[in-house]
Design a protein around this motif. Sequence first.
Motif, short mmCIF file in Angstrom:
data_model
loop_
_atom_site.label_atom_id
_atom_site.label_comp_id
_atom_site.label_asym_id
_atom_site.label_seq_id
_atom_site.Cartn_x
_atom_site.Cartn_y
_atom_site.Cartn_z
N TYR A 75 0.84 -1.20 0.00
CA TYR A 75 0.00 0.00 0.00
C TYR A 75 0.88 1.25 0.00
O TYR A 75 0.70 2.16 -0.82
N PHE A 76 1.83 1.34 0.92
CA PHE A 76 2.66 2.53 1.02
C PHE A 76 3.64 2.66 -0.14
O PHE A 76 3.98 3.77 -0.54
N ALA A 77 4.08 1.56 -0.70
CA ALA A 77 4.97 1.61 -1.85
C ALA A 77 4.25 2.12 -3.09
O ALA A 77 4.82 2.86 -3.90
N LEU A 78 2.97 1.76 -3.24
CA LEU A 78 2.22 2.11 -4.45
C LEU A 78 1.41 3.40 -4.32
O LEU A 78 1.10 4.03 -5.34
N ALA A 79 1.06 3.81 -3.11
CA ALA A 79 0.17 4.96 -2.92
C ALA A 79 0.75 6.26 -3.47
O ALA A 79 -0.01 7.12 -3.92
N GLY A 80 2.05 6.41 -3.47
CA GLY A 80 2.66 7.64 -3.94
C GLY A 80 3.04 7.64 -5.41
O GLY A 80 3.64 8.60 -5.89
N GLN A 81 2.67 6.60 -6.14
CA GLN A 81 3.02 6.50 -7.55
C GLN A 81 2.01 7.22 -8.43
O GLN A 81 0.82 7.27 -8.10
#
Length: 107
Positions: free
Chosen positions: A11-17
């Motif tokens: 979640y945190f790896a992808l949320a800022g993409q």
Amino acid sequence: MSNPPEIVRRYFALAGQADKEPYLALFADDAVVEDEGRTHRGVAEIRAWRSGTPLVSYEITDVEQTPAGTVVTATISGDFPGSPFAGLRFRFEEYDDTHIRRLRIAP
């Protein structure tokens, strides 16, 4: 600080993409996200909610495993007033290895 489950780390790896589709794929079709009192039901509403938010980066500052789920405290930074914003809490209340079903976000 304990390690978050894999789905929470993703979640945190992808949320800022910029590409939101991998992030949206983390949610079950009937997922519910509550963000500061607003409720978004289902992937279509979650997509609309995310399309209206600026890109941010996350720094996880605490992870707590509770009987109700995983609580992650993070600092978010980005192009928004008040950045960086510390102490935002993400309560992953219902999830499994493949999908998030209920998430509550609040200061």
